[in-house]
Design a protein around this motif. Structure first.
Motif, PDB file in Angstrom:
ATOM      1  N   GLY A 151      14.730 -38.307   8.737  1.00 49.51           N
ATOM      2  CA  GLY A 151      13.129 -38.238   8.782  1.00 49.51           C
ATOM      3  C   GLY A 151      12.439 -37.755   7.540  1.00 49.51           C
ATOM      4  N   LEU A 152      12.289 -37.281   6.544  1.00 53.84           N
ATOM      5  CA  LEU A 152      11.394 -37.142   5.893  1.00 53.84           C
ATOM      6  C   LEU A 152      11.372 -39.122   4.825  1.00 53.84           C
ATOM      7  N   LEU A 153      12.762 -39.659   4.567  1.00 53.58           N
ATOM      8  CA  LEU A 153      12.114 -40.822   4.139  1.00 53.58           C
ATOM      9  C   LEU A 153      12.176 -41.822   4.652  1.00 53.58           C
ATOM     10  N   PHE A 154      11.631 -41.840   6.638  1.00 49.64           N
ATOM     11  CA  PHE A 154      10.827 -41.831   7.481  1.00 49.64           C
ATOM     12  C   PHE A 154       9.644 -42.077   6.473  1.00 49.64           C
ATOM     13  N   GLY A 155       9.318 -40.526   6.352  1.00 46.25           N
ATOM     14  CA  GLY A 155       7.817 -40.057   5.793  1.00 46.25           C
ATOM     15  C   GLY A 155       7.516 -40.633   4.877  1.00 46.25           C
ATOM     16  N   THR A 156       8.666 -41.214   3.894  1.00 46.81           N
ATOM     17  CA  THR A 156       7.912 -41.337   2.498  1.00 46.81           C
ATOM     18  C   THR A 156       7.829 -43.394   3.268  1.00 46.81           C
ATOM     19  N   THR A 157       8.330 -43.923   3.529  1.00 43.22           N
ATOM     20  CA  THR A 157       7.524 -44.940   3.784  1.00 43.22           C
ATOM     21  C   THR A 157       6.675 -45.418   4.901  1.00 43.22           C
ATOM     22  N   VAL A 158       5.826 -43.826   5.585  1.00 39.52           N
ATOM     23  CA  VAL A 158       5.183 -44.173   5.811  1.00 39.52           C
ATOM     24  C   VAL A 158       3.745 -43.965   4.467  1.00 39.52           C
ATOM     25  N   LEU A 159       3.778 -42.846   4.000  1.00 40.38           N
ATOM     26  CA  LEU A 159       3.199 -42.629   2.884  1.00 40.38           C
ATOM     27  C   LEU A 159       3.298 -43.894   2.193  1.00 40.38           C
ATOM     28  N   ASN A 160       4.227 -43.981   1.769  1.00 44.47           N
ATOM     29  CA  ASN A 160       4.046 -45.582   0.278  1.00 44.47           C
ATOM     30  C   ASN A 160       3.129 -46.843   1.264  1.00 44.47           C
ATOM     31  N   VAL A 161       2.837 -46.654   2.760  1.00 42.71           N
ATOM     32  CA  VAL A 161       2.223 -48.060   3.082  1.00 42.71           C
ATOM     33  C   VAL A 161       0.175 -47.432   2.657  1.00 42.71           C
ATOM     34  N   PHE A 162       0.324 -46.129   3.099  1.00 42.25           N
ATOM     35  CA  PHE A 162      -0.817 -46.088   2.613  1.00 42.25           C
ATOM     36  C   PHE A 162      -1.163 -45.532   1.068  1.00 42.25           C
ATOM     37  N   ALA A 163      -0.325 -45.208   0.238  1.00 40.56           N
ATOM     38  CA  ALA A 163       0.089 -45.268  -1.106  1.00 40.56           C
ATOM     39  C   ALA A 163      -0.920 -46.771  -1.820  1.00 40.56           C
ATOM     40  N   TYR A 164       0.107 -47.943  -1.302  1.00 38.42           N
ATOM     41  CA  TYR A 164       0.218 -49.284  -1.852  1.00 38.42           C
ATOM     42  C   TYR A 164      -1.299 -49.837  -1.652  1.00 38.42           C
ATOM     43  N   ARG A 165      -2.152 -49.161  -0.571  1.00 35.65           N
ATOM     44  CA  ARG A 165      -3.341 -49.558  -0.275  1.00 35.65           C
ATOM     45  C   ARG A 165      -4.336 -49.470  -1.696  1.00 35.65           C
ATOM     46  N   GLY A 166      -4.048 -48.383  -2.687  1.00 32.97           N
ATOM     47  CA  GLY A 166      -4.728 -48.181  -3.224  1.00 32.97           C
ATOM     48  C   GLY A 166      -4.260 -48.510  -5.051  1.00 32.97           C
ATOM     49  N   ILE A 167      -2.823 -49.119  -4.981  1.00 33.74           N
ATOM     50  CA  ILE A 167      -2.206 -48.631  -6.506  1.00 33.74           C
ATOM     51  C   ILE A 167      -1.941 -50.080  -6.591  1.00 33.74           C
ATOM     52  N   GLU A 168      -1.622 -50.673  -7.679  1.00 34.32           N
ATOM     53  CA  GLU A 168      -1.316 -52.144  -8.207  1.00 34.32           C
ATOM     54  C   GLU A 168       0.173 -52.242  -8.077  1.00 34.32           C
ATOM     55  N   LEU A 169       0.657 -52.681  -7.905  1.00 34.02           N
ATOM     56  CA  LEU A 169       2.041 -53.202  -7.371  1.00 34.02           C
ATOM     57  C   LEU A 169       3.201 -52.937  -8.840  1.00 34.02           C
ATOM     58  N   LYS A 170       1.781 -53.358  -9.664  1.00 33.88           N
ATOM     59  CA  LYS A 170       3.040 -53.392 -10.920  1.00 33.88           C
ATOM     60  C   LYS A 170       3.052 -51.727 -11.912  1.00 33.88           C
ATOM     61  N   VAL A 171       2.291 -50.897 -11.270  1.00 40.55           N
ATOM     62  CA  VAL A 171       2.672 -49.270 -11.556  1.00 40.55           C
ATOM     63  C   VAL A 171       3.808 -48.197 -10.655  1.00 40.55           C
ATOM     64  N   THR A 172       3.812 -49.394  -9.373  1.00 46.57           N
ATOM     65  CA  THR A 172       4.981 -48.430  -8.797  1.00 46.57           C
ATOM     66  C   THR A 172       6.732 -48.690  -9.270  1.00 46.57           C
ATOM     67  N   PRO A 173       6.907 -49.709 -10.190  1.00 48.58           N
ATOM     68  CA  PRO A 173       7.974 -49.172 -10.556  1.00 48.58           C
ATOM     69  C   PRO A 173       8.570 -47.514 -11.427  1.00 48.58           C
ATOM     70  N   MET A 174       6.907 -47.946 -11.985  1.00 51.32           N
ATOM     71  CA  MET A 174       7.305 -46.173 -12.431  1.00 51.32           C
ATOM     72  C   MET A 174       7.125 -44.957 -12.299  1.00 51.32           C
ATOM     73  N   ILE A 175       6.355 -45.107 -11.149  1.00 51.72           N
ATOM     74  CA  ILE A 175       6.823 -44.223  -9.864  1.00 51.72           C
ATOM     75  C   ILE A 175       7.086 -44.418  -9.577  1.00 51.72           C
ATOM     76  N   GLU A 176       8.293 -45.112  -9.061  1.00 53.16           N
ATOM     77  CA  GLU A 176       9.852 -45.193  -8.641  1.00 53.16           C
ATOM     78  C   GLU A 176      10.660 -44.632  -9.262  1.00 53.16           C
ATOM     79  N   ALA A 177      10.431 -44.321 -10.693  1.00 50.10           N
ATOM     80  CA  ALA A 177      11.480 -44.161 -11.882  1.00 50.10           C
ATOM     81  C   ALA A 177      11.656 -42.361 -12.078  1.00 50.10           C
ATOM     82  N   THR A 178      10.262 -42.187 -11.157  1.00 47.37           N
ATOM     83  CA  THR A 178      10.123 -40.915 -11.992  1.00 47.37           C
ATOM     84  C   THR A 178      10.888 -39.168 -10.453  1.00 47.37           C
ATOM     85  N   GLY A 179      11.837 -41.206  -9.537  1.00 43.82           N
ATOM     86  CA  GLY A 179      12.130 -39.817  -8.583  1.00 43.82           C
ATOM     87  C   GLY A 179      13.793 -39.688  -9.585  1.00 43.82           C
ATOM     88  N   ILE A 180      14.147 -40.377 -10.267  1.00 39.86           N
ATOM     89  CA  ILE A 180      15.710 -39.837 -11.218  1.00 39.86           C
ATOM     90  C   ILE A 180      15.601 -38.381 -11.864  1.00 39.86           C
TER      91      ILE A 180
END
Length: 114
Positions: free
Chosen positions: A50-79
């Motif tokens: 359920g939380l993973l589904f929630g992250t999909t929804v959050l990402n849909v709204f987040a990607y509207r306002g940020i450049e896609l070139k910075v998303t790998p750096m944000i995703e890398a913080t998951g480690i």
């Protein structure tokens, strides 16, 4: 607050929530279950997915306002988040390889954000 700032907050929140869901799924995988049904239908698995589904929804709204070139750096913080949550919740000690991957991740984030 500006929409771009909210988008960055949403993107980092999505990574943190995904990391927390990974910890829940790992906890469920490490416990003994009576049968195959309870293995896949317990509160940790249901909440984790359920939380993973929630992250999909959050990402849909987040990607509207940020450049896609910075998303790998944000995703890398998951480690980093998974390591910190595993150490604090599960009591796991990070290995040398894990610490090395965190250092490389942080260096990569710094270098590529310049």
């Amino acid at each position: 607050m500006e929409w771009m700032n909210i988008s960055y907050i949403l993107a980092f929140l999505a990574v943190f929530v995904a990391s927390a869901s990974q910890i829940l799924l790992k906890q469920s995988a490490e416990t003994e279950h009576k049968n195959i049904i309870t293995k896949f239908l317990n509160w940790r698995v249901i909440l984790g997915y359920g939380l993973l589904f929630g992250t999909t929804v959050l990402n849909v709204f987040a990607y509207r306002g940020i450049e896609l070139k910075v998303t790998p750096m944000i995703e890398a913080t998951g480690i980093i988040w998974v390591t910190l949550l595993a150490a604090s919740i599960l009591g796991e000690r990070p290995t040398k390889r894990t610490i090395l991957s965190i250092v490389i991740t942080v260096i990569g984030i710094i270098v590529f954000s310049l």
